[in-house]
Write a protein that holds these residues in place. Structure first.
Motif, PDB file in Angstrom:
ATOM      1  N   THR A  33       0.275  -7.281 -10.914  1.00 29.36           N
ATOM      2  CA  THR A  33      -0.676  -7.089 -11.275  1.00 29.36           C
ATOM      3  C   THR A  33      -1.841  -5.341 -11.510  1.00 29.36           C
ATOM      4  O   THR A  33      -2.039  -5.242 -12.652  1.00 29.36           O
ATOM      5  CB  THR A  33      -2.198  -7.759 -10.457  1.00 29.36           C
ATOM      6  OG1 THR A  33      -1.365  -6.953  -9.318  1.00 29.36           O
ATOM      7  CG2 THR A  33      -1.689  -9.068  -9.753  1.00 29.36           C
ATOM      8  N   GLU A  34      -0.599  -4.457 -11.215  1.00 28.89           N
ATOM      9  CA  GLU A  34      -0.900  -2.936 -11.468  1.00 28.89           C
ATOM     10  C   GLU A  34      -0.054  -2.182 -12.510  1.00 28.89           C
ATOM     11  O   GLU A  34       0.828  -2.577 -11.964  1.00 28.89           O
ATOM     12  CB  GLU A  34      -1.102  -2.869 -10.180  1.00 28.89           C
ATOM     13  CG  GLU A  34      -2.643  -2.955  -9.328  1.00 28.89           C
ATOM     14  CD  GLU A  34      -2.058  -1.783  -7.674  1.00 28.89           C
ATOM     15  OE1 GLU A  34      -0.844  -1.288  -7.142  1.00 28.89           O
ATOM     16  OE2 GLU A  34      -2.715  -2.324  -6.965  1.00 28.89           O
ATOM     17  N   THR A  35      -1.190  -1.033 -12.932  1.00 31.99           N
ATOM     18  CA  THR A  35       0.098  -0.995 -14.002  1.00 31.99           C
ATOM     19  C   THR A  35       0.410  -0.249 -13.747  1.00 31.99           C
ATOM     20  O   THR A  35       0.486   0.967 -13.387  1.00 31.99           O
ATOM     21  CB  THR A  35      -0.818  -0.813 -15.848  1.00 31.99           C
ATOM     22  OG1 THR A  35      -1.324  -1.419 -16.133  1.00 31.99           O
ATOM     23  CG2 THR A  35       0.503  -0.251 -16.531  1.00 31.99           C
ATOM     24  N   GLN A  36       2.013   0.233 -13.625  1.00 22.87           N
ATOM     25  CA  GLN A  36       3.124   0.705 -13.237  1.00 22.87           C
ATOM     26  C   GLN A  36       2.932   2.504 -14.293  1.00 22.87           C
ATOM     27  O   GLN A  36       2.893   2.473 -14.904  1.00 22.87           O
ATOM     28  CB  GLN A  36       4.384   0.520 -13.371  1.00 22.87           C
ATOM     29  CG  GLN A  36       4.570  -0.583 -12.223  1.00 22.87           C
ATOM     30  CD  GLN A  36       3.820  -0.016 -10.741  1.00 22.87           C
ATOM     31  OE1 GLN A  36       4.570   1.098 -10.219  1.00 22.87           O
ATOM     32  NE2 GLN A  36       3.665  -1.264 -10.195  1.00 22.87           N
ATOM     33  N   ASN A  37       3.181   3.737 -13.546  1.00 23.66           N
ATOM     34  CA  ASN A  37       3.727   4.583 -13.928  1.00 23.66           C
ATOM     35  C   ASN A  37       4.654   4.385 -15.376  1.00 23.66           C
ATOM     36  O   ASN A  37       5.540   3.347 -15.123  1.00 23.66           O
ATOM     37  CB  ASN A  37       3.900   5.888 -13.629  1.00 23.66           C
ATOM     38  CG  ASN A  37       5.284   5.706 -13.110  1.00 23.66           C
ATOM     39  OD1 ASN A  37       6.456   4.878 -13.171  1.00 23.66           O
ATOM     40  ND2 ASN A  37       4.976   6.030 -11.283  1.00 23.66           N
ATOM     41  N   ALA A  38       4.551   5.272 -16.330  1.00 16.47           N
ATOM     42  CA  ALA A  38       5.540   4.977 -17.567  1.00 16.47           C
ATOM     43  C   ALA A  38       6.615   5.459 -17.597  1.00 16.47           C
ATOM     44  O   ALA A  38       7.483   5.095 -17.804  1.00 16.47           O
ATOM     45  CB  ALA A  38       4.815   6.217 -18.813  1.00 16.47           C
ATOM     46  N   THR A  52       8.598   2.522  -5.305  1.00 15.63           N
ATOM     47  CA  THR A  52       9.221   3.003  -6.400  1.00 15.63           C
ATOM     48  C   THR A  52      10.209   3.131  -6.167  1.00 15.63           C
ATOM     49  O   THR A  52      11.623   3.113  -6.658  1.00 15.63           O
ATOM     50  CB  THR A  52       8.595   4.696  -6.608  1.00 15.63           C
ATOM     51  OG1 THR A  52       7.033   4.776  -6.661  1.00 15.63           O
ATOM     52  CG2 THR A  52       9.199   5.337  -7.866  1.00 15.63           C
ATOM     53  N   LYS A  53      10.319   3.042  -4.987  1.00 13.40           N
ATOM     54  CA  LYS A  53      12.025   2.898  -4.000  1.00 13.40           C
ATOM     55  C   LYS A  53      12.369   1.647  -5.046  1.00 13.40           C
ATOM     56  O   LYS A  53      14.360   1.842  -4.896  1.00 13.40           O
ATOM     57  CB  LYS A  53      13.159   3.411  -2.956  1.00 13.40           C
ATOM     58  CG  LYS A  53      11.870   4.668  -2.861  1.00 13.40           C
ATOM     59  CD  LYS A  53      12.094   5.471  -0.996  1.00 13.40           C
ATOM     60  CE  LYS A  53      11.588   6.398  -0.356  1.00 13.40           C
ATOM     61  NZ  LYS A  53      11.737   6.910   0.846  1.00 13.40           N
ATOM     62  N   ILE A  59      12.999   0.437 -16.274  1.00 12.53           N
ATOM     63  CA  ILE A  59      12.937  -0.822 -16.681  1.00 12.53           C
ATOM     64  C   ILE A  59      13.810  -1.685 -17.667  1.00 12.53           C
ATOM     65  O   ILE A  59      14.628  -1.986 -17.974  1.00 12.53           O
ATOM     66  CB  ILE A  59      12.162  -1.112 -15.457  1.00 12.53           C
ATOM     67  CG1 ILE A  59      11.866  -1.117 -14.986  1.00 12.53           C
ATOM     68  CG2 ILE A  59      12.505  -2.850 -16.377  1.00 12.53           C
ATOM     69  CD1 ILE A  59      10.557  -1.742 -13.607  1.00 12.53           C
ATOM     70  N   PHE A  60      12.322  -0.785 -18.917  1.00 13.36           N
ATOM     71  CA  PHE A  60      12.666  -1.393 -20.387  1.00 13.36           C
ATOM     72  C   PHE A  60      14.151  -0.832 -20.605  1.00 13.36           C
ATOM     73  O   PHE A  60      14.776  -1.663 -21.733  1.00 13.36           O
ATOM     74  CB  PHE A  60      11.931  -1.004 -21.410  1.00 13.36           C
ATOM     75  CG  PHE A  60      11.655  -1.317 -22.934  1.00 13.36           C
ATOM     76  CD1 PHE A  60      11.066  -2.757 -22.817  1.00 13.36           C
ATOM     77  CD2 PHE A  60      12.093  -0.907 -23.910  1.00 13.36           C
ATOM     78  CE1 PHE A  60      11.482  -2.997 -24.487  1.00 13.36           C
ATOM     79  CE2 PHE A  60      12.430  -1.100 -24.727  1.00 13.36           C
ATOM     80  CZ  PHE A  60      11.596  -2.146 -25.108  1.00 13.36           C
ATOM     81  N   ALA A  61      14.462  -0.310 -20.501  1.00 16.09           N
ATOM     82  CA  ALA A  61      15.764   0.658 -21.390  1.00 16.09           C
ATOM     83  C   ALA A  61      16.998   0.134 -20.391  1.00 16.09           C
ATOM     84  O   ALA A  61      18.091  -0.424 -21.526  1.00 16.09           O
ATOM     85  CB  ALA A  61      16.191   2.210 -20.885  1.00 16.09           C
ATOM     86  N   GLY A  66       0.399  -1.099  -0.264  1.00 15.25           N
ATOM     87  CA  GLY A  66       0.174   0.105  -0.372  1.00 15.25           C
ATOM     88  C   GLY A  66       1.083   1.377   0.049  1.00 15.25           C
ATOM     89  O   GLY A  66      -0.264   2.241  -0.193  1.00 15.25           O
ATOM     90  N   ASP A  67       2.014   1.630   0.430  1.00 15.64           N
ATOM     91  CA  ASP A  67       3.014   2.382   0.409  1.00 15.64           C
ATOM     92  C   ASP A  67       3.440   2.374  -1.383  1.00 15.64           C
ATOM     93  O   ASP A  67       4.104   1.723  -1.557  1.00 15.64           O
ATOM     94  CB  ASP A  67       4.238   2.456   1.071  1.00 15.64           C
ATOM     95  CG  ASP A  67       4.848   3.361   1.235  1.00 15.64           C
ATOM     96  OD1 ASP A  67       4.663   4.213   0.862  1.00 15.64           O
ATOM     97  OD2 ASP A  67       5.699   3.337   2.525  1.00 15.64           O
ATOM     98  N   THR A  68       2.818   3.417  -1.801  1.00 13.10           N
ATOM     99  CA  THR A  68       3.157   3.621  -3.014  1.00 13.10           C
ATOM    100  C   THR A  68       5.064   4.233  -3.337  1.00 13.10           C
ATOM    101  O   THR A  68       6.069   3.534  -4.193  1.00 13.10           O
ATOM    102  CB  THR A  68       2.671   4.935  -4.018  1.00 13.10           C
ATOM    103  OG1 THR A  68       1.380   4.203  -4.059  1.00 13.10           O
ATOM    104  CG2 THR A  68       2.608   4.883  -5.913  1.00 13.10           C
TER     105      THR A  68
END
Length: 674
Positions: free
Chosen positions: A62-67, A31-32, A73-75, A25-27
């Motif tokens: 399951t949840e979509t992360q921000n762009a 992110t960190k 991550i993709f780079a 529950g801690d966004t």
């Protein structure tokens, strides 16, 4: 005190459940954690640990992360994947992470353009890579999500996939899925014409190559009918070494080609496909015409290997037939006779357990897909013996054999005598049931009962009922999965209404009730579900809540009709008794009393008939009457009828009493005359 996220990522010994991190529950913490993983992937020492933890996170994400996070991550993953000097283990992990990330990023519109732009870079790495574990997951995901940008690499992808046939590095199911996706690469053209043409070409190449490989494999078997060798084929890599190695390689290629054919006709496709049903049915039928005995007719060492692997080929042939049934459905009705012939002959010829199991599965899919259109209700006399062979367990029996021995007598009058000794021998060879075949057979039999049970003849329905009920009553099955299938079949059998045979519901209820108390919970739940299914059959419900209620006037009318019917029956009995009395009494003592009773009975009957039948014609017009007046008139008529009935009963009793008195007086006078 804040949590040190960097230590969680860098330390390999610290293992946390990924779901705990994602569901915290801690966004900010999430992110960190992702940023720490991205930083760790830049270091040579911490890169393997970071890739493993990222892979475990993406598996349960399951949840979509921000762009922004997905882009970073993709780079980082693309940099590791495209680097040729990177260790293979890191490239394999990065490829698996890229495949998962592509699936997650589908719903993020901002990052899709960036990923579609990098597809060409990924494909150039894939076609030049030698590690299957490295390129296969990424290629499958790219072909699924971004088929358009794959158009320029269509030929290279096809060549790479054809090189994997028979090598065993990719599972046959995954290889078939990749071949199915290859037909929708690039632009489809107007109304998908290009995709349809590509699929037809690919399917034709695979089928022709399979036919050629089968001709080469069974070249020394006389019973095998050769396929016509014409058309283009796929250039397959030949196995080096002796004849046995080449034969094994050819067998592996045939197994992969059969699986590819199954995938081509069953996997989803964006356009309409044209499938050659006759070609597939000919491949299946020619494989099932072979038996190990006919393969071993020629004393050739290579044929012994063929007889050993023949069940594997026939199993895949049955799966190919099942795929054809699932893909075409009602369009396969013109070939129903051919399929029935293949199934019935194969069931009687096959001796392998895994082939028999696959045939029962095909039969189950066949009857559930086409139902009565299969025409199996006319072939049950040939199918039921096969079911009985694999469903009904053969019990051990003892055969008593007598041995005679001669014994000479001591006296002259005694003749030679013989002593008979009995020995018991076990004549049963089958002592157990194959659980896999039993489960498949019960499922197929359940499909027959549910779909064409009402169309079976009385003999066939009796055979199915006897088979299932005897199996249940005898408690001959202990496997829970087989018990569940048996319970479902009994529920379906009891609910099916066959006009030629009565339902075996009463025989099944006791077993189903006992099965609800079984130690296995799944068995008990299935038994309760079957009983719940049979509730409408055992206790038919009322069609609605409107229960018919009779008014008092209706009840009176019904009683009046009953009284009238009883009155007429009593009058008829009285007249018949009197006629019999007239014939029996020849010399009455008191004729005046008998005649008087007759006249009274006749006059009463005539009066009643006159009252009922004769009606005085009314010249006046009927006046309109209200509802109350009609009710009063009907009440008066009922009272009059009741009074008439009472009078008739009294007259009948008087007549009987007088007749009894006359009979007694006759008995007194006859002795005096004598």
């Amino acid at each position: 005190m804040s949590l040190n996220v960097t230590d969680l990522v860098h330390n390999e010994r610290i293992t946390l459940d990924p779901e705990d991190i994602l569901d915290c529950g801690d966004t900010e913490l999430k992110t960190k954690y992702y940023n720490a993983i991205i930083n760790a992937m830049g270091s040579y020492t911490t890169k393997p640990v970071a890739l493993k933890k990222l892979h475990s996170l993406l598996l349960v994400e399951t949840e979509t992360q921000n762009a922004e996070t997905v882009g970073k991550i993709f780079a980082a993953l693309s940099k590791i994947y495209t680097k040729a000097t990177e260790p293979v283990c890191n490239r394999i992990l990065s490829g698996q992470c890229i495949a998962l990330l592509l699936k997650i990023a589908v719903d993020i519109g901002e990052i899709q353009k960036e990923m579609s732009g990098n597809v060409s870079t990924l494909l150039s790495v894939i076609v030049n890579s030698d590690s299957v574990d490295c390129w296969m997951p990424v290629l499958r995901q790219v072909m699924t999500l971004y088929p358009g940008p794959c158009g320029p690499f269509k030929g290279q992808i096809w060549k790479k996939l054809c090189g994997e046939i028979g090598c065993g590095r990719i599972k046959p199911n995954d290889l078939g899925h990749l071949f199915a996706l290859s037909g929708q690469l690039g632009g489809g053209g107007r109304e998908g014409v290009e995709h349809t043409r590509t699929f037809s070409n690919n399917f034709g190449l695979v089928a022709t190559t399979l036919n050629k490989a089968l001709n080469e494999l069974f070249a020394n078997v006389e019973m095998f009918e050769r396929f016509p060798s014409s058309g283009d084929v796929i250039m397959l890599s030949g196995g080096g070494g002796g004849g046995l190695v080449q034969q094994t390689t050819k067998l592996a290629q045939i197994l992969d080609l059969l699986e590819i054919e199954c995938s081509l006709i069953t996997k989803s496709f964006p356009q309409v496909r044209e499938i050659d049903c006759e070609l597939i049915l000919s491949q299946v039928s020619r494989l099932f015409t072979l038996t190990p005995d006919c393969v071993l007719q020629n004393d050739i060492p290579s044929n012994k290997m063929l007889a050993l692997v023949l069940p594997s080929l026939q199993t895949l042939a049955s799966q190919l037939l099942q795929a054809l049934i699932l893909s075409t459905e009602e369009d396969l009705i013109p070939e129903v006779a051919t399929i029935n012939n293949i199934l019935i002959k194969s069931m009687h010829m096959v001796s392998s357990s895994k082939v028999m199991e696959s045939l029962f599965k095909v039969l189950n899919v066949y009857v559930r897909t086409l139902g009565a259109s299969t025409g199996l209700q006319f072939c049950m006399d040939r199918i039921l013996p096969v079911f009985a062979k694999y469903i009904t367990p053969q019990q051990e029996k003892l055969l008593l054999q007598s041995h005679q021995q001669k014994r000479k007598g001591g006296g002259k009058k005694k003749k030679n005598k013989t002593d008979e000794s009995l020995t018991a021998t076990n004549v049963t060879t089958k002592k157990f049931i194959n659980v896999k075949i039993l489960r498949a057979a019960l499922e197929a039999l359940g499909g027959i009962v549910e779909n064409i049970g009402c169309l079976l003849s009385a003999e066939d329905f009796l055979g199915v009922s006897s088979m299932l009920v005897n199996l249940a009553v005898g408690s001959q099955i202990q496997d829970p999965s087989c018990l569940i299938s048996l319970i479902q079949n009994l529920g379906s059998l009891s609910s099916v209404q066959n006009p030629s045979f009565s339902s075996p519901l009463r025989l099944c209820l006791h077993f189903l009730q006992q099965a609800t108390k079984h130690a296995n919970q799944s068995v008990g739940e299935s038994a309760r579900a079957a009983l719940l299914q049979l509730t409408p059959v055992m206790h038919p419900p009322c069609p609605s809540l409107a229960i018919s209620h009779l008014q008092p006037q209706d009840m009176r009318n019904i009683i009046a009709k009953m009284l009238k019917g009883q009155e007429g029956q009593e009058d008829f009995e009285t007249m018949s008794n009197e006629s019999e009395y007239e014939q029996e009494v020849v010399t009455p003592v008191v004729p005046s009393q008998v005649q008087q009773s007759k006249s009274i009975a006749k006059t009463t009957l005539l009066e009643q008939k006159d009252r009922k039948v004769t009606k005085t014609p009314s010249t006046e017009k009927p006046k309109p009457s209200t509802i109350n007046e009609t009710r009063v008139e009907s009440d008066e008529s009922i009272d009059e009828n009741a009074a008439l009935i009472q009078e008739n009963l009294k007259q009948i009793e008087n007549t009987k009493r007088k007749r009894q008195e006359s009979e007694k007086s006759q008995e007194v006078v006859e002795p005096k005359k004598s």
